[in-house]
Scaffold this motif. Sequence first.
Motif, PDB file in Angstrom:
ATOM      1  N   UNK A 127       0.850  -1.184   0.000  1.00 19.35           N
ATOM      2  CA  UNK A 127       0.000   0.000   0.000  1.00 19.35           C
ATOM      3  C   UNK A 127       0.890   1.240   0.000  1.00 19.35           C
ATOM      4  N   UNK A 128       0.572   2.205  -0.839  1.00 18.55           N
ATOM      5  CA  UNK A 128       1.378   3.422  -0.928  1.00 18.55           C
ATOM      6  C   UNK A 128       1.429   4.167   0.405  1.00 18.55           C
ATOM      7  N   UNK A 129       0.348   4.078   1.176  1.00 20.52           N
ATOM      8  CA  UNK A 129       0.301   4.805   2.444  1.00 20.52           C
ATOM      9  C   UNK A 129       1.145   4.165   3.538  1.00 20.52           C
ATOM     10  N   UNK A 130       1.636   2.951   3.310  1.00 21.59           N
ATOM     11  CA  UNK A 130       2.469   2.270   4.295  1.00 21.59           C
ATOM     12  C   UNK A 130       3.903   2.789   4.174  1.00 21.59           C
ATOM     13  N   UNK A 166       5.924 -14.374   6.934  1.00 16.11           N
ATOM     14  CA  UNK A 166       4.715 -15.189   6.791  1.00 16.11           C
ATOM     15  C   UNK A 166       4.215 -15.095   5.358  1.00 16.11           C
ATOM     16  N   UNK A 167       3.936 -16.241   4.756  1.00 13.62           N
ATOM     17  CA  UNK A 167       3.430 -16.271   3.384  1.00 13.62           C
ATOM     18  C   UNK A 167       2.085 -16.975   3.364  1.00 13.62           C
ATOM     19  N   UNK A 168       1.090 -16.315   2.798  1.00 13.22           N
ATOM     20  CA  UNK A 168      -0.245 -16.892   2.656  1.00 13.22           C
ATOM     21  C   UNK A 168      -0.508 -17.169   1.182  1.00 13.22           C
ATOM     22  N   UNK A 169      -1.034 -18.353   0.899  1.00 15.66           N
ATOM     23  CA  UNK A 169      -1.343 -18.747  -0.471  1.00 15.66           C
ATOM     24  C   UNK A 169      -2.777 -18.370  -0.819  1.00 15.66           C
ATOM     25  N   UNK A 170      -2.963 -17.908  -2.058  1.00 18.74           N
ATOM     26  CA  UNK A 170      -4.287 -17.494  -2.527  1.00 18.74           C
ATOM     27  C   UNK A 170      -4.619 -18.188  -3.849  1.00 18.74           C
ATOM     28  N   UNK A 171      -5.904 -18.328  -4.107  1.00 18.07           N
ATOM     29  CA  UNK A 171      -6.332 -18.929  -5.362  1.00 18.07           C
ATOM     30  C   UNK A 171      -5.999 -18.069  -6.561  1.00 18.07           C
ATOM     31  N   UNK A 172      -6.033 -16.742  -6.389  1.00 23.63           N
ATOM     32  CA  UNK A 172      -5.643 -15.831  -7.459  1.00 23.63           C
ATOM     33  C   UNK A 172      -5.151 -14.529  -6.843  1.00 23.63           C
ATOM     34  N   UNK A 173      -4.512 -13.706  -7.658  1.00 14.70           N
ATOM     35  CA  UNK A 173      -3.916 -12.462  -7.161  1.00 14.70           C
ATOM     36  C   UNK A 173      -4.962 -11.484  -6.645  1.00 14.70           C
ATOM     37  N   UNK A 174      -6.153 -11.477  -7.244  1.00 17.15           N
ATOM     38  CA  UNK A 174      -7.189 -10.534  -6.817  1.00 17.15           C
ATOM     39  C   UNK A 174      -7.552 -10.723  -5.341  1.00 17.15           C
ATOM     40  N   UNK A 175      -7.569 -11.975  -4.890  1.00 17.96           N
ATOM     41  CA  UNK A 175      -7.860 -12.251  -3.478  1.00 17.96           C
ATOM     42  C   UNK A 175      -6.765 -11.671  -2.590  1.00 17.96           C
ATOM     43  N   UNK A 176      -5.518 -11.801  -3.051  1.00 20.24           N
ATOM     44  CA  UNK A 176      -4.396 -11.240  -2.284  1.00 20.24           C
ATOM     45  C   UNK A 176      -4.457  -9.717  -2.263  1.00 20.24           C
ATOM     46  N   UNK A 177      -4.817  -9.095  -3.386  1.00 23.07           N
ATOM     47  CA  UNK A 177      -4.940  -7.631  -3.427  1.00 23.07           C
ATOM     48  C   UNK A 177      -5.986  -7.159  -2.415  1.00 23.07           C
ATOM     49  N   UNK A 178      -7.094  -7.893  -2.328  1.00 21.64           N
ATOM     50  CA  UNK A 178      -8.168  -7.513  -1.406  1.00 21.64           C
ATOM     51  C   UNK A 178      -7.684  -7.551   0.036  1.00 21.64           C
ATOM     52  N   UNK A 179      -6.906  -8.576   0.397  1.00 17.15           N
ATOM     53  CA  UNK A 179      -6.385  -8.666   1.762  1.00 17.15           C
ATOM     54  C   UNK A 179      -5.318  -7.602   2.021  1.00 17.15           C
ATOM     55  N   UNK A 180      -4.581  -7.215   0.977  1.00 20.08           N
ATOM     56  CA  UNK A 180      -3.617  -6.126   1.134  1.00 20.08           C
ATOM     57  C   UNK A 180      -4.345  -4.825   1.462  1.00 20.08           C
ATOM     58  N   UNK A 187       2.304  -7.058   1.941  1.00 19.15           N
ATOM     59  CA  UNK A 187       2.603  -6.964   0.517  1.00 19.15           C
ATOM     60  C   UNK A 187       2.073  -8.155  -0.251  1.00 19.15           C
ATOM     61  N   UNK A 188       1.988  -8.009  -1.563  1.00 23.79           N
ATOM     62  CA  UNK A 188       1.634  -9.093  -2.475  1.00 23.79           C
ATOM     63  C   UNK A 188       2.819  -9.331  -3.392  1.00 23.79           C
ATOM     64  N   UNK A 189       3.154 -10.592  -3.593  1.00 25.02           N
ATOM     65  CA  UNK A 189       4.297 -10.964  -4.427  1.00 25.02           C
ATOM     66  C   UNK A 189       3.782 -11.601  -5.714  1.00 25.02           C
ATOM     67  N   UNK A 190       4.228 -11.065  -6.850  1.00 26.44           N
ATOM     68  CA  UNK A 190       3.815 -11.580  -8.158  1.00 26.44           C
ATOM     69  C   UNK A 190       4.786 -11.055  -9.206  1.00 26.44           C
ATOM     70  N   UNK A 191       4.569 -11.454 -10.440  1.00 29.62           N
ATOM     71  CA  UNK A 191       5.381 -10.922 -11.520  1.00 29.62           C
ATOM     72  C   UNK A 191       5.080  -9.434 -11.693  1.00 29.62           C
ATOM     73  N   UNK A 192       6.100  -8.667 -12.004  1.00 28.68           N
ATOM     74  CA  UNK A 192       5.957  -7.207 -12.078  1.00 28.68           C
ATOM     75  C   UNK A 192       4.895  -6.775 -13.085  1.00 28.68           C
TER      76      UNK A 192
END
Length: 272
Positions: A127-130, A166-180, A187-192
């Motif tokens: 998040x930019x505010x972090x 700590x790493x949490x696995x998600x079904x897709x990136x959108x779910x990870x974005x929502x938790x971010x 943070x969310x880790x993915x291809x740039x």
Amino acid sequence: MLFRRLIGAISIAAALAMPALAQDKDLLATVKERGELVVGTEMQFPPFDFIENGKQTGFNADVFAEIGKHLGVKVKFIDLPWTNVLPGLEAGKFDMVAGPNTLTAARLEKYYFNLPISGGAISIMKLAKNTDFTSAEDIESRSFGAQRETVSAAKIREVGEGRNVTVRDYGDNNQAYADLVAGRLDGVVAQSTNLYHAAKLRDGMFEVLEPAIGPMAWFSYLGRKDENSLSLMKAVDEAILGMSRDGRMAEFQRKWFGMTLDLPETLPDPSI
């Protein structure tokens, strides 16, 4: 919600239960005879594949439309969670996989990789505010989300080993974005490529950190690595090479990524 989950589960089961496509003769000839190229993908992976206003859209839709023209066939996509896509390919449920897929030495031993259609490095978005988290090197005691069974998930576990990550696995990136956004992740880790697209759509909300945590990697479509599939995969390579040389691929990259990337005309050695 329960009804929607039930329908989704039924759809996945039905897709995986479909009769296997014929693999006992040249696959390109089979595809042309059928008049249809069947492609497995996951449509929760913007900007490559996603649903907008009830319709598939994204980079893959544009590129495969051109591949279909090159082969003289229609293209049919089968949408599945990523964890079911490669097993579906191996079971013969479709002819090839969109994805795209990160080119790795381990995967190259098992699958035929087409010429790259894009590339990027494994990166972290926050998040930019972090303002307490300003560098990708500052991951000590932080929590991250990544898509399950991806190179990105493996990489953050590797670099976070011994650093209380700590790493949490998600079904897709959108779910990870929502938790971010909800503050459940640092943070969310993915291809740039995926992260910059997400940041662009939510102007000012996200920031992709430097440096990347993984090397530059190439993204490709892939198929089975058997004699019957070879003709089809080489024909797809011809289509990709043609798009790279005449500027269509750069046009699609600019449209969906906001940038262009020079693509190799031969399959590069995997960097990971």
